[in-house]
Design an enzyme around this catalytic site. Sequence first.
Site, mmCIF file in Angstrom:
data_model
loop_
_atom_site.group_PDB
_atom_site.id
_atom_site.type_symbol
_atom_site.label_atom_id
_atom_site.label_comp_id
_atom_site.label_asym_id
_atom_site.label_seq_id
_atom_site.Cartn_x
_atom_site.Cartn_y
_atom_site.Cartn_z
ATOM 1 C CB THR A 33 14.894 3.951 11.911
ATOM 2 O OG1 THR A 33 14.828 5.269 12.551
ATOM 3 C CG2 THR A 33 15.898 3.071 12.502
ATOM 4 C CB SER A 61 3.856 -7.115 0.040
ATOM 5 O OG SER A 61 3.463 -7.034 1.529
ATOM 6 C CB SER A 107 -0.890 -0.054 1.270
ATOM 7 O OG SER A 107 -1.777 -1.234 1.064
ATOM 8 C CD GLN A 139 -2.187 -11.593 -3.898
ATOM 9 O OE1 GLN A 139 -1.831 -12.828 -4.033
ATOM 10 N NE2 GLN A 139 -2.726 -11.014 -2.750
ATOM 11 C CB CYS A 157 -7.807 -5.062 1.810
ATOM 12 S SG CYS A 157 -5.799 -5.610 1.795
ATOM 13 C CG HIS A 215 1.914 -9.881 4.106
ATOM 14 N ND1 HIS A 215 0.617 -10.380 4.021
ATOM 15 C CD2 HIS A 215 1.868 -8.696 3.566
ATOM 16 C CE1 HIS A 215 -0.158 -9.682 3.551
ATOM 17 N NE2 HIS A 215 0.490 -8.682 3.356
#
Length: 404
Positions: free
Chosen positions: A257, A219, A91, A199, A345, A221
């Site tokens: 950071t 992404s 996102s 995906q 989502c 995850h």
Amino acid sequence: MPYPIVLINHDANTTIISMAKRHVYVDYNATTPLREEVKAAIINDFDIFGNASSLHSRGRKARARVEDARISVAKLLGTEAGNIIFTSGGSESNNAVFETMRLLAKEGPKNEIITTKIEHPCVLTSGEYSAKAGIKVHFISVDETGKLNMDAYRAALSDKTIFVSVMMANNEVGTIQDIKEITRLAKEAGAYVHSDAVQAVGKIPVDIKDLGLDYLTMSAHKIYGPKGVGALFIKTGAPFYPMLHGGHQEEGRRAGTYNNLGILGLGIAASLALHDLDDYQRHTSFLRDRLREGLLEKIPNIRINGHPKEVLPNTLSVSFPGAEGEAILLSMDIAGIEASTGSACASGNLEPSHVLMAIGLGPELAHGSIRFSLGRETNIEDVDYIIETMPPIIEKLRAMSTLH
């Protein structure tokens, strides 16, 4: 051994306990578990706490882990490490690219954006926000399989097009777009091109150089890495304005950071995904086909959504006319099967899936659809359990429904 499943009805203040014969997770498009190798690497490096921007030895050790991860991600995507920046996930990456394009559109005559009607909500919302900012945004339709309407796409392209964003593979129905051709046409119009590949990466081969993209999002995850970390590819020479300001990290492209452990986990997951890609495709596509054929054989009057061939190897979207999606999910959950009605989502949203509506399903059929997304851990016994369990669930719900 049966797995206990506890469902709590807060309104009635009651608890229903059901003993499922088996526990089957088939919601891998929503998220994946940490691979043991990723978990072990993170645990091993827990004490490497130095700030990766610091010049002392602890900082340099942390920075080395960050740069090793950058190399691994670049190899997975077929690019160079210098083109990769780390973000908090898909996102943020998608929003950062859209913010760059909004700023560019204000500066010159090219002020139109093209995207599709089946994008992830963060892209759709970014497109809507861009429209409110005075930028003309074309939301291109798709056909009944989820493929981009190429005639409409060509008609929307012009010398005013600054940016095209098309997802590589859809998270709900799994349809894979022809990104190479989409990019070629956009380049003829002088536009920058972005693909949300969250995906696709780790499920199908992704070669950024071959595709010709300017930006790509992924992404951690979704590929058995940790949550809260992702990567954005930015082609050398492509414009990019930081969305987060106040730090020199990522060569000034993303302040904040470094998430040492998250980035480390992403790097390990990326390396493993590249190594296991062929095995993953064979494994999940075999099981998906078995599930599809089993459901078609055992349950009358169902619809398979998405493209029949150009589809993610692990994804199967099925509509069950006469049965409501949330009731199906609840019944499946009691039986120990965890799946989804669509995008994670959008869970909790009572509106029908925008993806299923875009491919021509009416609200009732869209509401009666389930997404099965398989993973590395899925096995034949899991698939056969779903095939055995689903027919009585659908039969019961259809018998109760006034729609059937």
